[in-house]
Design a protein around this motif. Structure first.
Motif, PDB file in Angstrom:
ATOM      1  N   SER A 170       0.808  -1.217   0.000  1.00 61.79           N
ATOM      2  CA  SER A 170       0.000   0.000   0.000  1.00 61.79           C
ATOM      3  C   SER A 170       0.842   1.267   0.000  1.00 61.79           C
ATOM      4  CB  SER A 170      -0.950   0.010   1.200  1.00 61.79           C
ATOM      5  OG  SER A 170      -0.218   0.006   2.413  1.00 61.79           O
ATOM      6  N   SER A 171       2.140   1.148   0.265  1.00 59.37           N
ATOM      7  CA  SER A 171       2.995   2.328   0.217  1.00 59.37           C
ATOM      8  C   SER A 171       3.255   2.773  -1.228  1.00 59.37           C
ATOM      9  CB  SER A 171       4.325   2.064   0.924  1.00 59.37           C
ATOM     10  OG  SER A 171       5.074   1.070   0.252  1.00 59.37           O
ATOM     11  N   ARG A 172       2.992   1.891  -2.186  1.00 60.80           N
ATOM     12  CA  ARG A 172       3.111   2.264  -3.598  1.00 60.80           C
ATOM     13  C   ARG A 172       1.883   3.066  -4.022  1.00 60.80           C
ATOM     14  NH1 ARG A 172       6.763  -0.496  -6.785  1.00 60.80           N
ATOM     15  NH2 ARG A 172       7.774  -2.323  -5.832  1.00 60.80           N
ATOM     16  N   ASP A 173       2.061   3.927  -4.977  1.00 63.92           N
ATOM     17  CA  ASP A 173       0.945   4.685  -5.522  1.00 63.92           C
ATOM     18  C   ASP A 173       0.509   4.049  -6.837  1.00 63.92           C
ATOM     19  OD1 ASP A 173      -0.948   6.456  -6.340  1.00 63.92           O
ATOM     20  OD2 ASP A 173       0.429   8.124  -6.721  1.00 63.92           O
ATOM     21  N   LEU A 174      -0.578   3.276  -6.763  1.00 63.91           N
ATOM     22  CA  LEU A 174      -1.127   2.677  -7.970  1.00 63.91           C
ATOM     23  C   LEU A 174      -2.523   3.236  -8.255  1.00 63.91           C
ATOM     24  CD1 LEU A 174      -0.081  -1.102  -7.846  1.00 63.91           C
ATOM     25  CD2 LEU A 174       0.963   0.791  -9.092  1.00 63.91           C
ATOM     26  N   SER A 175      -2.730   4.479  -7.886  1.00 60.21           N
ATOM     27  CA  SER A 175      -4.015   5.119  -8.161  1.00 60.21           C
ATOM     28  C   SER A 175      -4.274   5.167  -9.667  1.00 60.21           C
ATOM     29  CB  SER A 175      -4.060   6.526  -7.566  1.00 60.21           C
ATOM     30  OG  SER A 175      -2.970   7.306  -8.031  1.00 60.21           O
ATOM     31  N   GLU A 176      -3.211   5.220 -10.444  1.00 60.15           N
ATOM     32  CA  GLU A 176      -3.304   5.120 -11.903  1.00 60.15           C
ATOM     33  C   GLU A 176      -2.575   3.853 -12.319  1.00 60.15           C
ATOM     34  OE1 GLU A 176      -5.080   7.076 -13.677  1.00 60.15           O
ATOM     35  OE2 GLU A 176      -5.522   8.522 -12.081  1.00 60.15           O
ATOM     36  N   LEU A 177      -3.285   2.933 -12.942  1.00 56.95           N
ATOM     37  CA  LEU A 177      -2.697   1.623 -13.237  1.00 56.95           C
ATOM     38  C   LEU A 177      -1.607   1.670 -14.298  1.00 56.95           C
ATOM     39  CD1 LEU A 177      -5.629  -0.958 -13.091  1.00 56.95           C
ATOM     40  CD2 LEU A 177      -3.762  -0.606 -11.483  1.00 56.95           C
ATOM     41  N   ASP A 178      -1.490   2.785 -15.016  1.00 55.59           N
ATOM     42  CA  ASP A 178      -0.372   2.839 -15.959  1.00 55.59           C
ATOM     43  C   ASP A 178       0.967   2.889 -15.228  1.00 55.59           C
ATOM     44  OD1 ASP A 178      -0.431   5.448 -15.039  1.00 55.59           O
ATOM     45  OD2 ASP A 178      -0.922   6.329 -16.983  1.00 55.59           O
ATOM     46  N   SER A 179       0.927   3.062 -13.888  1.00 55.35           N
ATOM     47  CA  SER A 179       2.151   2.988 -13.082  1.00 55.35           C
ATOM     48  C   SER A 179       2.717   1.571 -13.048  1.00 55.35           C
ATOM     49  CB  SER A 179       1.876   3.451 -11.651  1.00 55.35           C
ATOM     50  OG  SER A 179       1.392   4.777 -11.615  1.00 55.35           O
ATOM     51  N   LEU A 180       1.947   0.600 -13.508  1.00 45.99           N
ATOM     52  CA  LEU A 180       2.427  -0.786 -13.543  1.00 45.99           C
ATOM     53  C   LEU A 180       3.500  -1.006 -14.610  1.00 45.99           C
ATOM     54  CD1 LEU A 180      -0.962  -2.731 -13.221  1.00 45.99           C
ATOM     55  CD2 LEU A 180       0.850  -2.560 -11.500  1.00 45.99           C
ATOM     56  N   ARG A 181       3.632  -0.075 -15.523  1.00 41.91           N
ATOM     57  CA  ARG A 181       4.583  -0.240 -16.618  1.00 41.91           C
ATOM     58  C   ARG A 181       5.975  -0.545 -16.056  1.00 41.91           C
ATOM     59  NH1 ARG A 181       3.992   1.484 -21.790  1.00 41.91           N
ATOM     60  NH2 ARG A 181       2.253   2.836 -21.122  1.00 41.91           N
ATOM     61  N   GLY A 182       6.542  -1.653 -16.506  1.00 43.32           N
ATOM     62  CA  GLY A 182       7.884  -2.054 -16.104  1.00 43.32           C
ATOM     63  C   GLY A 182       7.952  -2.839 -14.810  1.00 43.32           C
ATOM     64  N   MET A 183       6.858  -2.953 -14.077  1.00 42.53           N
ATOM     65  CA  MET A 183       6.873  -3.671 -12.799  1.00 42.53           C
ATOM     66  C   MET A 183       6.880  -5.185 -13.009  1.00 42.53           C
ATOM     67  SD  MET A 183       4.393  -1.762 -10.094  1.00 42.53           S
ATOM     68  CE  MET A 183       4.700  -0.088  -9.523  1.00 42.53           C
TER      69      MET A 183
END
Length: 377
Positions: free
Chosen positions: A116-129
């Protein structure tokens, strides 16, 4: 102790069961997937409380692989089975004429768990994960494809790692940044490990559910087209029994857990927990006699969870909490109802995965709501 449990179950679950017009119940089996588990509580309650018997069935449960369930129902070797909506679509693409007659899971049970410390409010943040997944198959893969698609991403935009059904262990080892999981179960396991200091530096997890992005059709009851046309009254009786049993579990999870003890080996059942659940079951039965609304019943479940958490540790309550979380995926204003939009979304996902030619399946023929209309009144 078992006699006391039966008395409690009769009081809690049988209040509104009408007398059956059936003189003798017919032997019938329902094919399920996975293994006996508290997540199948509606079927245990249907047996233990007499909902299936009242509908005219002496039900036995068999656990098989999902493709086996579908094929046996399709060829008439079994009349009733539980499978996912995606498997119904794929089967119909192979000329297996099965029909989905009751949507058991109203919300797709898959999601993405992460720190939950990650900010995934926008799922495009998954890029490269690095994202863990059991494998490129089934509901998990469909869920991942849907989540990525909702953010304009594809599988090529992430580091996808096949980890089997080991998400809690792998996630806590830090091998992946996030994992595709069943939202009613695995996030609880990971959070319990974190609370016990056994998940690295993780303090708390969060989940993005597929259902929060797209409504995909999920698990439900199927029959063959031949059986549906030959004996629609029998199908209606089975749907009615399942609907009543499902509602009973939603209304009184403590009683449902007690009913599951006769079917699921290894469920936590020490004396203190049994006493607490018996008291909760009896209290809930009295509460239900006043005919509370759906939100009041949901609040009662939340209060029960809070009360039990003050008395028992996470290990003791693990399976009961799984049941409570799963109920949230079942609960709806109209149990059993599915719509064309959710079937179309599932078909689009399968097409995006390369498993289906777009528009190749008659989705209108894949399901019917005709047997649940009376429950919508």
């Amino acid at each position: 102790m078992l006699n006391l449990i039966r008395i409690i179950l009769f009081a809690a679950l049988s209040l509104a069961i009408p007398a059956s017009a059936q003189d003798e119940a017919q032997d019938e089996r329902i094919l399920l997937t996975f293994i006996p588990n508290v997540q199948f509580a509606p079927f245990y309650v249907g047996i233990e409380s007499g909902y299936f018997a009242d509908a005219g069935f002496n039900v036995a449960l068999d656990h098989l692989q999902e493709p086996e369930v579908l094929d046996l129902v399709a060829v008439g070797q079994a009349k009733f089975g539980i499978v996912s909506g995606e498997q119904v679509i794929l089967a119909r693409a192979r000329d297996r004429d099965v029909v989905y007659v009751f949507e058991w899971f109203q919300q797709y049970p898959v999601g993405l768990v992460y720190d939950s410390s990650r900010d995934l409010s926008e799922l495009d943040s998954l890029r490269g994960m690095a994202i863990g997944i059991p494998g490129r198959f089934g509901a998990s893969y469909s869920g991942l494809t849907t989540l990525l698609g909702s953010a304009g991403l594809s599988e090529a935009d992430v580091d996808l790692r096949e980890i089997g059904f080991n998400a809690p262990e792998v996630f806590c080892l830090g091998v992946v940044d996030a994992a595709i999981v069943y939202v009613n179960n695995e996030p609880l396991q990971i959070q319990n490990l974190a609370s016990a200091g056994e998940c690295g530096d993780l303090a708390e997890v969060d989940v993005v559910t597929v259902a929060s992005k797209v409504d995909l059709v999920s698990n439900g009851l199927i029959v063959s087209r031949a059986h549906l046309e030959a004996d629609p009254a029998e199908v209606a009786r089975m749907v009615d029994g399942l609907a009543k049993a499902l509602q009973a579990v939603i209304d009184n999870p403590a009683a449902a857990y007690l009913a599951s003890l006769n079917h699921v080996e290894g469920l936590p059942a020490d004396d203190a927990l049994l006493r607490a659940l018996q008291a909760a079951s009896a209290g809930q039965a009295e509460f239900l006699s006043a005919k509370p609304g759906r939100e009041d019943i949901a609040q009662a479940r939340r209060q029960l969870a809070a009360d039990l958490a003050e008395q028992f540790d996470n290990t003791t309550l693990a399976q009961f909490n799984v049941l409570l979380h799963t109920i949230e995926l079942w609960d709806a204003e109209v149990l059993g109802y599915s719509d064309l939009e959710s079937w179309q979304a599932m078909s689009d996902t399968l097409s995006a995965m390369g498993f289906l030619d777009s528009g190749s399946v008659d989705l209108q023929g894949a399901f019917t709501n005709r047997f649940i209309a009376r429950h919508a009144e």
